[in-house]
Design a protein around this motif. Structure first.
Motif, mmCIF file in Angstrom:
data_model
loop_
_atom_site.group_PDB
_atom_site.id
_atom_site.type_symbol
_atom_site.label_atom_id
_atom_site.label_comp_id
_atom_site.label_asym_id
_atom_site.label_seq_id
_atom_site.Cartn_x
_atom_site.Cartn_y
_atom_site.Cartn_z
ATOM 1 N N GLU A 1 8.770 15.380 7.032
ATOM 2 C CA GLU A 1 8.833 16.838 6.982
ATOM 3 C C GLU A 1 8.837 17.363 8.411
ATOM 4 O O GLU A 1 8.642 16.596 9.343
ATOM 5 N N LEU B 1 1.009 9.771 4.160
ATOM 6 C CA LEU B 1 1.051 8.664 5.125
ATOM 7 C C LEU B 1 -0.152 8.697 6.053
ATOM 8 O O LEU B 1 -0.616 7.674 6.532
ATOM 9 N N LEU B 2 -0.636 9.899 6.282
ATOM 10 C CA LEU B 2 -1.800 10.073 7.145
ATOM 11 C C LEU B 2 -3.023 9.308 6.615
ATOM 12 O O LEU B 2 -3.912 8.928 7.354
ATOM 13 N N LEU B 3 -3.042 9.048 5.304
ATOM 14 C CA LEU B 3 -4.165 8.307 4.714
ATOM 15 C C LEU B 3 -4.178 6.856 5.179
ATOM 16 O O LEU B 3 -5.226 6.224 5.262
ATOM 17 N N GLY B 4 -3.003 6.289 5.446
ATOM 18 C CA GLY B 4 -2.932 4.883 5.853
ATOM 19 C C GLY B 4 -3.574 3.951 4.850
ATOM 20 O O GLY B 4 -4.261 2.998 5.219
ATOM 21 N N ALA B 5 -3.361 4.177 3.557
ATOM 22 C CA ALA B 5 -4.068 3.429 2.506
ATOM 23 C C ALA B 5 -3.370 2.102 2.173
ATOM 24 O O ALA B 5 -2.259 2.105 1.668
ATOM 25 N N PRO B 6 -4.019 0.958 2.471
ATOM 26 C CA PRO B 6 -3.407 -0.346 2.177
ATOM 27 C C PRO B 6 -3.641 -0.785 0.729
ATOM 28 O O PRO B 6 -4.339 -0.095 -0.028
ATOM 29 N N GLY C 1 0.812 -1.208 0.000
ATOM 30 C CA GLY C 1 0.000 0.000 0.000
ATOM 31 C C GLY C 1 0.849 1.262 0.000
ATOM 32 O O GLY C 1 2.014 1.248 -0.401
ATOM 33 N N LEU C 2 0.234 2.344 0.489
ATOM 34 C CA LEU C 2 0.933 3.634 0.471
ATOM 35 C C LEU C 2 1.801 3.755 1.719
ATOM 36 O O LEU C 2 1.516 4.521 2.637
ATOM 37 N N HIS C 3 2.878 2.960 1.755
ATOM 38 C CA HIS C 3 3.809 2.993 2.885
ATOM 39 C C HIS C 3 4.846 4.091 2.623
ATOM 40 O O HIS C 3 4.738 4.838 1.646
ATOM 41 N N ALA C 4 5.857 4.176 3.492
ATOM 42 C CA ALA C 4 6.754 5.334 3.459
ATOM 43 C C ALA C 4 7.496 5.485 2.125
ATOM 44 O O ALA C 4 7.554 6.570 1.550
ATOM 45 N N LEU D 1 1.015 0.569 8.478
ATOM 46 C CA LEU D 1 0.379 1.701 7.790
ATOM 47 C C LEU D 1 -0.480 2.500 8.769
ATOM 48 O O LEU D 1 -0.498 3.731 8.740
ATOM 49 N N ILE E 1 4.673 14.297 2.136
ATOM 50 C CA ILE E 1 4.755 12.863 2.482
ATOM 51 C C ILE E 1 4.012 12.562 3.780
ATOM 52 O O ILE E 1 3.360 11.532 3.918
ATOM 53 N N MET E 2 4.078 13.492 4.714
ATOM 54 C CA MET E 2 3.390 13.257 5.983
ATOM 55 C C MET E 2 1.880 13.166 5.763
ATOM 56 O O MET E 2 1.200 12.327 6.352
#
Lengths: 91, 170
Positions: free
Chosen positions: B66, A51-56, A13-16, B119, A47-48
């Motif tokens: 950031e 990541l806040l979305l936590g989308a797998p 997913g949308l990891h770092a 995540l 980027i922060m």
């Protein structure tokens, strides 16, 4: 304004690392670009925020771009997502 | 599902090092590996192994986010996620995307098999650190215990926010 819907296909997913690649792509364009997942919409250049979305994996996301290079910006982000952030072969 | 946030669940096992002095990424990651290993000495991995894994991940691209925040992490064969929170007395260059020097580090050691919980953790950490007032409170902490206590409060507040956002009516 341009808009596209996509599904995240990379297993993590949308990891770092994926989010960092998305920021790199987004920063190549002057347009403002956002990513929406569930009820949250965030700036693709932060980027922060991504990541806040936590989308797998399997997340349905909406990409929007607005600005002089919005067509190219949307195309580049859609390509990155469709290529699984270039990590399909090693995960 | 009324459950504590992923971060709140992890905090009782988390370790902290408040106002550590490191002048390089290498020293910071050595310290991170030491305190994570110290918290779980039964782990099959030595501090040296953990350090190598953390460095390897940084070589793929900096884990700096950031606003002076970074999330050094690695995947290893272990049973559960391990978290260390480190703040630095003086911020260091960590190749952040916004160019800011970094002084707040969340070190995550994640089981190889784990797919989604990290995540959620990253989302919670990002939500807390997106708020400038929270970053100021983190930087004002003077002891390891202060730092862990602050995160207990912040993670509880964050969970309340997401409930209000409509995931569940209580």
């Amino acid at each position: 304004m341009r808009e596209a819907n996509r599904t995240l296909i990379n297993p993590l997913g949308l990891h770092a690392r994926a989010a960092a690649k998305l920021v790199d792509v987004a920063n190549k364009f002057a347009s403002q670009q956002t990513l929406t997942f569930k009820t949250k919409t965030v700036d693709c250049k932060s980027i922060m925020s991504l990541l806040l979305l936590g989308a797998p994996v399997g997340s349905d996301v909406t990409i929007k771009a607005e600005g002089e290079d919005e067509i190219a910006a949307i195309a580049a982000i859609v390509e990155l997502i469709d290529l699984g952030f270039h990590e399909l072969e090693d995960s | 599902m009324s459950q504590p946030s992923a971060l709140a669940e992890l905090l009782p096992y988390a370790v902290a090092d408040c106002l550590f002095t490191a002048h390089s990424r290498k020293r910071l990651l050595q310290r991170a590996a030491e305190i994570v290993d110290g918290a779980a000495p039964a782990s099959a991995l030595s501090a040296d192994d953990l350090f190598d894994h953390l460095m390897e991940r940084e070589r793929l691209g900096s884990t700096a986010l950031e606003h002076g925040v970074a999330i050094p992490h690695c995947r290893v064969s272990c049973d559960q996620v391990k978290l260390a929170i480190i703040t630095l007395r003086e911020a260091i260059d960590y190749e952040s995307l916004d160019g800011a020097k970094t002084d707040i580090f969340f070190v995550l050691v994640v089981p190889e098999t784990e797919k989604t919980r990290h995540l959620t953790l990253l989302a919670e950490i990002s939500a807390i650190c997106s708020d400038q007032a929270n970053r100021i409170m983190i930087r004002n902490c003077q002891t390891d215990a202060d730092l862990l206590r602050l995160f207990e409060q912040l993670s509880a507040a964050d969970a309340d926010d997401s409930k209000q956002a409509g995931s569940r009516s209580v």
